[in-house]
Write a protein that holds these residues in place. Structure first.
Motif, short mmCIF file in Angstrom:
data_model
loop_
_atom_site.label_atom_id
_atom_site.label_comp_id
_atom_site.label_asym_id
_atom_site.label_seq_id
_atom_site.Cartn_x
_atom_site.Cartn_y
_atom_site.Cartn_z
N PHE A 100 0.84 -1.21 0.00
CA PHE A 100 0.00 0.00 0.00
C PHE A 100 0.87 1.25 0.00
O PHE A 100 0.61 2.21 -0.74
N ARG A 101 1.88 1.24 0.83
CA ARG A 101 2.77 2.41 0.96
C ARG A 101 3.43 2.72 -0.39
O ARG A 101 3.47 3.89 -0.82
N LEU A 102 3.97 1.69 -1.04
CA LEU A 102 4.65 1.89 -2.32
C LEU A 102 3.68 2.39 -3.39
O LEU A 102 4.01 3.29 -4.18
N ILE A 103 2.49 1.79 -3.44
CA ILE A 103 1.52 2.18 -4.46
C ILE A 103 1.09 3.62 -4.28
O ILE A 103 1.02 4.40 -5.26
N ASP A 104 0.81 4.03 -3.05
CA ASP A 104 0.42 5.43 -2.80
C ASP A 104 1.51 6.39 -3.25
O ASP A 104 1.24 7.41 -3.92
N ARG A 105 2.74 6.09 -2.89
CA ARG A 105 3.84 7.00 -3.24
C ARG A 105 4.08 7.04 -4.74
O ARG A 105 4.27 8.12 -5.32
N ALA A 106 4.10 5.85 -5.37
CA ALA A 106 4.35 5.81 -6.80
C ALA A 106 3.22 6.49 -7.57
O ALA A 106 3.46 7.23 -8.54
N HIS A 107 1.98 6.26 -7.15
CA HIS A 107 0.85 6.86 -7.85
C HIS A 107 0.88 8.38 -7.71
O HIS A 107 0.61 9.11 -8.68
N LEU A 108 1.26 8.85 -6.54
CA LEU A 108 1.35 10.30 -6.34
C LEU A 108 2.42 10.90 -7.24
O LEU A 108 2.21 11.95 -7.87
N VAL A 109 3.58 10.27 -7.30
CA VAL A 109 4.65 10.74 -8.19
C VAL A 109 4.16 10.78 -9.63
O VAL A 109 4.38 11.77 -10.36
N MET A 110 3.49 9.72 -10.06
CA MET A 110 3.01 9.66 -11.44
C MET A 110 1.98 10.75 -11.71
O MET A 110 2.02 11.42 -12.76
N LEU A 111 1.05 10.96 -10.77
CA LEU A 111 0.04 11.99 -10.96
C LEU A 111 0.67 13.36 -11.12
O LEU A 111 0.23 14.19 -11.95
N HIS A 112 1.72 13.62 -10.36
CA HIS A 112 2.39 14.93 -10.47
C HIS A 112 3.18 15.03 -11.77
O HIS A 112 3.10 16.04 -12.49
N SER B 129 -8.31 4.90 -17.82
CA SER B 129 -8.80 6.19 -17.35
C SER B 129 -8.75 7.21 -18.48
O SER B 129 -7.94 7.10 -19.41
N GLY B 130 -9.58 8.26 -18.36
CA GLY B 130 -9.49 9.38 -19.28
C GLY B 130 -8.38 10.33 -18.95
O GLY B 130 -8.06 11.23 -19.73
N PHE B 131 -7.76 10.18 -17.77
CA PHE B 131 -6.63 11.03 -17.39
C PHE B 131 -5.36 10.55 -18.10
O PHE B 131 -5.22 9.36 -18.39
N PRO B 132 -4.40 11.42 -18.35
CA PRO B 132 -3.18 11.06 -19.09
C PRO B 132 -2.15 10.35 -18.20
O PRO B 132 -1.04 10.83 -18.00
N ILE B 133 -2.54 9.21 -17.68
CA ILE B 133 -1.65 8.46 -16.78
C ILE B 133 -0.48 7.86 -17.55
O ILE B 133 -0.54 7.70 -18.77
N ASP B 134 0.56 7.53 -16.82
CA ASP B 134 1.76 6.90 -17.41
C ASP B 134 1.93 5.52 -16.76
O ASP B 134 2.51 5.39 -15.68
N ARG B 135 1.43 4.50 -17.42
CA ARG B 135 1.46 3.15 -16.85
C ARG B 135 2.89 2.59 -16.81
O ARG B 135 3.23 1.81 -15.91
N ASP B 136 3.70 2.97 -17.79
CA ASP B 136 5.10 2.52 -17.79
C ASP B 136 5.84 3.08 -16.58
O ASP B 136 6.64 2.37 -15.94
N THR C 241 2.82 13.61 -14.58
CA THR C 241 1.99 13.68 -15.78
C THR C 241 1.15 14.96 -15.82
O THR C 241 0.38 15.17 -16.77
N GLY C 242 1.27 15.80 -14.79
CA GLY C 242 0.53 17.05 -14.75
C GLY C 242 -0.89 16.93 -14.26
O GLY C 242 -1.65 17.90 -14.29
N ILE C 243 -1.27 15.74 -13.80
CA ILE C 243 -2.63 15.56 -13.28
C ILE C 243 -2.79 16.29 -11.95
O ILE C 243 -3.85 16.85 -11.65
N LEU C 244 -1.73 16.31 -11.15
CA LEU C 244 -1.71 17.07 -9.91
C LEU C 244 -0.58 18.10 -9.98
O LEU C 244 0.51 17.80 -10.46
N THR C 245 -0.84 19.27 -9.47
CA THR C 245 0.21 20.29 -9.38
C THR C 245 1.10 20.00 -8.18
O THR C 245 0.75 19.20 -7.29
N ILE C 246 2.23 20.68 -8.14
CA ILE C 246 3.12 20.52 -6.99
C ILE C 246 2.44 21.01 -5.71
O ILE C 246 2.65 20.47 -4.63
N GLU C 247 1.58 22.02 -5.84
CA GLU C 247 0.87 22.54 -4.67
C GLU C 247 -0.13 21.51 -4.13
O GLU C 247 -0.44 21.51 -2.93
#
Length: 502
Positions: free
Chosen positions: A37-49, A207-214, A51-57
């Motif tokens: 769980f810990r790894l998935i949360d961290r990796a997903h957060l990094v990916m969201l940022h 997803s319709g969001f521009p995720i990066d699965r790689d 790819t521009g889905i989440l801002t740094i703020e």
């Protein structure tokens, strides 16, 4: 529709459902999947940022909250209360406490419990497959070493439970090793299926969001993403391939272990187990009980049973995401790794300690007349007989020697002369000394110098090949470890960048 449906005042969770399903699932996640769980949360957060889905703020306070949760919550001390459905929602609740519902909820963008769960289960399997592979390879190295050490040690080989032909212990162990290497290959192939990330499949269709699965696959230490998103949440062949490979490996090792049980019996006695692996009887002073072999046999059966049960659980389930393949089934299957690991550790310790009792081997060879096959073969080569004629002569010699309880080399020549004259209609050219050589166990082994045979050159070449294959497996394992370490460092580095200066 009954009116009761519209006036439902029940509150989730029902107490019985809580205790029979939700609590065991929570405890299983707590015991097995916290780091995942810990790894998935961290990796997903990094990916969201990235790819521009989440801002740094948005991403930075989420990263800081995740780190705070890791520091403040002792997961091992948690008790399931029913306030939330499962471990996933507990972590989301903790984020909401620290960030509020809007910001906390953004971490779950473009993902689902479906792809999270199967990623968790794959991570859990990878972390168990790799130590099991290490143990299997260590046993393979042990078998190769002992096979080389015992490359000229005569034993009796059995078929159908009866003495059949002489060979050497190294040849027998090489057969076990060759099978083990194929079992390792099957588990490596299963690991390759496990090593494909489901993250990004979300519930079913990505997803319709521009995720990066790689990127997600890389950060989580997978070799690549699993392509079809429906397959990510439905194709549980990563489970069935893993447990099929485990079932076969320990089914095959169980047969080897059963041979050890038979060969250490008083009546056969060709394998000696040293005192360090022998227990005594509480009442019979003369007893030497090599009970570690029995423990390995029943643990092998338990391991096969657990692995087969996993296949049964998956049988006739729908091709979709479903609880049958999830938390409780995963936890059940882990028992196969535990019992299997115990067997491999014990077997790797026992095999080098075994020795062959040469006197008992000689006695059993003499009593069973098992070198007589080479007499038939030699008659074909040296006397020009058909194999069927030669076989009849050899059979007569064997019956005559066994009838008097003799030794074929010392007591079989006269019977051979008579049988040969009767069947061939002439005298044999083979003299007594040559006859004794032909029917010796050393000659029996030495002339079988063909590919895969027990003679020194053939066996040495085989062991060299096995060692080369083991080295290639070791290289693949080291590369997998290197990639996993690199991914872990990269995830930590990118997550630290999100945290910023503290």
């Amino acid at each position: 529709m009954p009116a009761a449906t519209f006036n439902d005042t029940s509150v989730f969770p029902d107490p019985v459902y809580k205790e029979t399903v939700l609590r065991p699932l929570f405890d299983g996640a707590k015991d097995h999947h916290v780091e995942g769980f810990r790894l998935i949360d961290r990796a997903h957060l990094v990916m969201l940022h990235e790819t521009g889905i989440l801002t740094i703020e948005q991403a930075r306070p989420i990263a800081q909250a995740l780190e705070t949760i890791d520091r403040e919550i002792d997961v091992s001390a948690l008790t399931y209360t029913g306030e939330v459905e499962d471990f996933f929602f507990l972590m989301e609740k903790e984020l909401r406490k620290r960030l509020g519902p809007d910001l906390a909820g953004r971490l779950h963008t473009a993902r689902s419990r479906n792809d999270i769960d199967h990623t968790l289960f794959k991570l859990g399997l990878k972390h168990r497959i790799d130590p099991l592979l290490e143990r299997l390879v260590r046993l393979a190295e042990t078998l190769a070493s002992v096979a080389e050490r015992e490359s000229d040690t005569l034993i009796v080989a059995y078929t159908h439970g009866q003495p059949a032909q002489p060979t050497v212990f190294g040849h027998y162990l090489s057969a076990v090793l060759e099978t083990l290497l194929r079992d390792i290959a099957r588990l490596e192939a299963a690991r390759d299926i496990v090593d494909r990330s489901p993250m990004g499949a979300a519930a079913i269709t990505t997803s319709g969001f521009p995720i990066d699965r790689d990127l997600m696959a890389h950060l989580l230490g997978f070799s690549r993403p699993l392509q079809n998103s429906y397959s990510c949440i439905a194709s549980i062949d990563y489970i069935t391939s893993t447990y099929s490979a485990i079932a076969l490996a320990f089914l095959h090792l169980g047969r080897f272990i059963q041979d050890l049980q038979f060969w250490t019996s008083f009546e056969v006695g060709q394998v000696y187990v040293p005192n360090a692996f022998v227990q005594i009887s509480s009442i019979m002073p003369q007893k030497r009980n090599p009970v570690p072999i029995e423990h390995m046999r029943h643990l092998s059966s338990q391991t096969v049973g657990r692995a087969q049960a996993m296949l049964t659980i998956m049988h006739n389930t729908p091709f979709t995401d479903m609880n049958d393949s999830e938390g409780e089934s995963q936890g059940f299957g882990y028992g196969a790794f535990e019992s299997g690991g115990r067997i491999l550790d014990l077997l790797a310790a026992l095999v080098p300690a075994l020795s062959i009792n040469p006197e008992r081997v000689r006695q059993n060879i003499r009593r069973s007349c098992i070198t007589v096959t080479e007499l038939a073969d030699s008659l074909v080569r040296q006397e020009g007989l058909s194999f069927r004629e030669a076989h009849e002569i050899a059979a007569e010699v064997s019956r005559a020697v066994v009838a008097v309880g003799g030794d074929i080399a010392e007591d079989g020549y006269e019977a051979f002369q008579e049988a040969f004259e009767r069947c061939a209609g002439r005298k044999t050219k083979i003299e007594r000394a040559l006859f004794a050589t032909i029917v010796s166990p050393e000659n029996f082994v030495a002339v079988r110098d063909r590919f895969g045979g027990p003679a020194p050159r053939a066996l040495s070449e085989a062991i060299t090949g096995y060692n080369q294959e083991i080295a290639r497996i070791r290289d693949r394992m080291r590369e997998a470890n290197r990639q996993a370490e690199a991914s872990a460092k990269d995830l930590q580095s990118r997550f630290n960048a999100l945290l910023g200066a503290r």
